[in-house]
Design an enzyme around this catalytic site. Structure first.
Site, PDB file in Angstrom:
ATOM      1  CB  CYS A  38      40.169  46.466  19.351  1.00 21.40           C
ATOM      2  SG  CYS A  38      41.001  48.117  19.847  1.00 21.40           S
ATOM      3  CB  CYS A  60      36.693  48.487  27.121  1.00 23.75           C
ATOM      4  SG  CYS A  60      36.597  48.925  25.088  1.00 23.75           S
TER       5      CYS A  60
END
Lengths: 347, 387
Positions: free
Chosen positions: A95, A187
């Protein structure tokens, strides 16, 4: 601004430093939940609201950027594909590499901004990326995939502070997120059930569990993706003669999970691919350093040698649970030299 | 700040503020029988009469609501259920593909949960409904519960041939609802000459307070209630009447009607200057629905190879408040179903910008926008390129 305490304080410090700051919250989920459940997950409407209120408190503009498609293609699908190939990816690292310091940074620069400020716990001064002063919260490992060019447009205002100091500062500034729990886990898997998530995406793929010493089949599994190198619990093995067994390797082609004794986990040498150098280039073709092979893992003295585009790393203190797909990050003291993706390991 | 988002909400008119102010300290529920209640009721009924006069209906045909969303829900769901209950064969809802979400999502909900069948009307590239497609949809009127077509579009500003459509519905004996939230105020919305049976309007789009609205419901048209309770409004809409809100709403309507000719002339001239300035700054801009009759204050632009969200952000930073025009949930813009319906491809639809002017707009707003739009579009194009 994730809606957490770190990014809120990072933004506040950037404002204090005199920068012209705009708050951006990333919408990364295709189907965001509206409320948080415990400390897990992210990107709920509740997190977006927390981020917005922090921006309000700082008096800065605030926008939500929808990067769900990019995130799914570059991070979630990559995560699934890596597990499918028998490797153990780190999605936070991906990410940072593809979203926060690529998609977000590129868009920000196109819009006239100079840098992306995040609440990562790491220090960055004059192009040198260093560990946070709070070693328990240090995130230099997941930032070590960033190139010199990416780091030239990044700011990490929290690196000189401990997490406790950050929370205290948030409280002092009247930020409502001061006591918000840290987020944990991955997440995009808010229930924490990574194996279940992968089973839904990859489907069940039953195979053998093989003992490395005897080559005997000692059990069956529903999918090699549910296993991680170094794992001991949950193997459900019979016929091991009472000896503790650990996952040594995942063999994607034969769909075999190979298990063995703890001492077989020791890795003394590894090969890394796709090296990234924090300063833009390696210090030399061969150098001594310390190496970290997983997030929050310990480090070992090491010697790194470059062979064309690959990196051979000899660990002076053999490490356990080194999984292909994870990053090896090389440090000079507390300064990041560079990183590579672990491709193969050896005793 | 230069406010170019009147279609989202327009500033409260000073006369509306004064009317609200005058009522805020009043005690008395308009449904109470005592003197205080009667006095409050008198204020509400006066407001009702003024709304009735402004929109060409009788006072009994005005139902106060909380606004556009409630009115559209009540108009569509209430009409559907009443008509279907009277005859179970009436399952079809005929509607345009450019309706506001308050109509569109209500109809889709009824299709998903209540047995409705949706029949979509054809629109041309400006968003105008083809009256022939309504005739086709009503070929078997016994299967149709209602028609719902908005008077004017909230995104692109296109005004529908509503009198013609309403006449066709009436001719086929099918009741018609219209969402006139954007039309009421800038346009002459007069139900004495237009055969719609149910019409939704709201206060805050014409200078009244947020949280006020009205449903114009022809006598004899039956609706199932959505909000159940005391039945204050003709047994169709329940909830304590908002005296101050009704007074503010009616004051705004009175002022808008009295000043309409002047305001429309001034605002449409400003809008045309804005379109000219944008065109000069960005020669390849597409002005959506320019060929159709449209709201005087609305200018909808499509900038090829541009990122509308980034453009909004850049304009915001320059002190200009505009909109992409599309619905927005928790800060993320959703793709516009209106632009999709008029055949704008998705990549072009990403570069949408809606500027909507209103009673408080000035030359200065137009000049400021004209001065920054070129640079902002240029930058937003860079942002689109790195997507």
């Amino acid at each position: 601004m994730s809606g957490g305490v770190d990014s809120a304080v990072a933004a506040a410090r950037a404002v204090d430093a005199g920068h012209d700051v705009t708050g951006v919250h990333l919408a990364l989920s295709r189907v965001p939940a509206s409320t948080r459940s415990g400390a897990r997950g992210c990107c709920t409407a509740e997190d977006a609201r927390d981020a917005r209120r922090a921006a309000d408190a700082l008096g800065i503009a605030f926008y939500v950027w929808d990067l769900a498609e990019r995130f799914h293609a570059d991070v979630v699908d990559d995560f699934v594909a890596e597990y499918g190939a028998g490797r153990t990816p780190n999605p936070c690292l991906r990410c940072n590499e593809r979203i926060k310091f690529a998609a977000v940074l590129d868009r920000a620069r196109a819009l006239g901004y100079d840098a992306v400020v995040t609440g990562h716990h790491a220090r960055l001064h004059g192009g040198a990326l260093r560990r946070s002063v709070d070693s328990a919260k240090d995130q230099s490992y997941v930032l070590a995939v960033c190139t010199a060019e990416q780091l030239a447009h990044a700011m990490f205002p929290l690196g000189e502070s401990t997490k406790d100091e950050v929370r205290a500062e948030a409280a002092r500034r009247g930020l409502a997120v001061a006591a918000k729990p840290d987020s944990h886990d991955i997440c995009f898997i808010p229930d924490g059930d990574t194996a279940g998530f992968l089973r839904r995406r990859l489907g069940a793929a039953p195979g053998d569990v093989v003992d490395d010493e005897t080559d005997a089949v000692v059990g069956r599994h529903d999918g090699a993706f549910a296993y991680t190198v170094g794992q001991r619990r949950g193997l459900g093995l019979a016929h091991t003669g009472g000896r503790p067994r650990y996952v040594l390797a995942i063999e994607p082609v034969s769909n075999v999970v190979r298990v063995g004794a703890a001492d077989r986990l020791d890795v003394g040498r590894l090969t890394g691919v796709h090296p990234v150098w924090t300063t833009g280039r390696p210090p030399s073709a061969s150098f001594d350093c310390s190496a970290q092979v997983r997030a929050h893992g310990s480090t070992s003295r090491a010697t790194a040698r470059l062979h064309r585009d690959a990196l051979d790393v000899t660990l002076h203190n053999p490490q356990r649970g080194v999984a292909p797909g994870q990053a090896v990050v090389l440090y000079d003291g507390d300064t990041v030299i560079g990183s590579a993706t672990i491709d193969s390991t050896d005793a | 700040m230069h406010y170019l988002d009147h279609a989202a909400t327009t500033p409260l008119l000073p006369v509306a503020r004064a009317a609200i102010d005058a009522e805020l300290d009043r005690v008395g529920n308009p449904s109470s029988v005592h003197a205080a209640g009667r006095a409050a009721r008198a204020v509400v009924e006066s407001a009702r009469e003024r709304l009735a006069a402004a929109f060409g209906v009788d006072p009994i045909e005005v139902l106060f609501t909380s606004g556009g969303t409630e009115g559209d829900n009540l108009g569509v769901a209430g009409l559907f259920r009443a008509r279907r209950d009277a005859d179970p064969l009436r399952t079809r809802i005929v509607l345009s593909p450019t309706e506001h979400h308050a109509v569109d999502d209500t109809a889709r909900w009824l299709a998903a949960h209540d047995g409705a069948e949706l029949v979509w009307l054809a629109v041309d590239p400006t968003g105008r409904v083809d009256p022939e497609s309504l005739r086709a949809a009503l070929r078997d009127p016994s299967a149709v519960a209602l028609v719902s077509v908005m008077w004017a579009n909230n995104e692109i500003g296109t005004v529908q041939p509503i009198a013609e459509l309403a006449a066709i519905a009436r001719e086929h004996g099918v009741p018609m609802h219209t969402d006139a939230v954007q039309a009421a105020g800038p346009l002459h919305v007069d139900l004495s000459t237009v055969d719609v049976d149910v019409m939704t309007i709201t206060g805050h789009k014409l200078g009244g307070p947020v949280g006020t609205g009205a449903l114009m419901l022809r006598r004899g048209v039956v609706l199932q209630p959505v909000l159940h309770g005391g039945g204050q409004e003709r047994q169709v809409r329940s909830g304590t009447l908002d005296t101050a809100g009704a007074a503010g709403f009616a004051a705004a309507v009175d002022a808008v009607v009295a000043g309409r000719a002047d305001t429309v002339a001034r605002v449409s001239a400003l809008r045309d200057r804005l379109v000219g300035a944008v065109r000069q700054a960005v020669p390849d801009v597409i002005v959506t629905g320019e060929a159709a009759p449209r709201l005087p204050g609305t200018a909808h632009f499509l900038f090829p190879e541009c990122d509308g969200d980034a453009l909004l952000m850049l304009l915001d930073a320059a002190g200009i408040a505009a909109s992409t025009g599309a619905a927005c949930s928790s800060g993320v813009t959703e793709p516009s179903h209106v632009l999709a319906a008029i055949g704008v491809e998705e990549s072009l639809a990403r570069g949408a910008l809606r500027c909507s002017l209103g009673w408080s707009s000035t030359d200065d707003d137009v000049a400021a926008t004209g001065a920054v739009i070129g640079g902002a579009v240029q930058r937003a194009r860079l942002a689109a390129a790195v997507r």
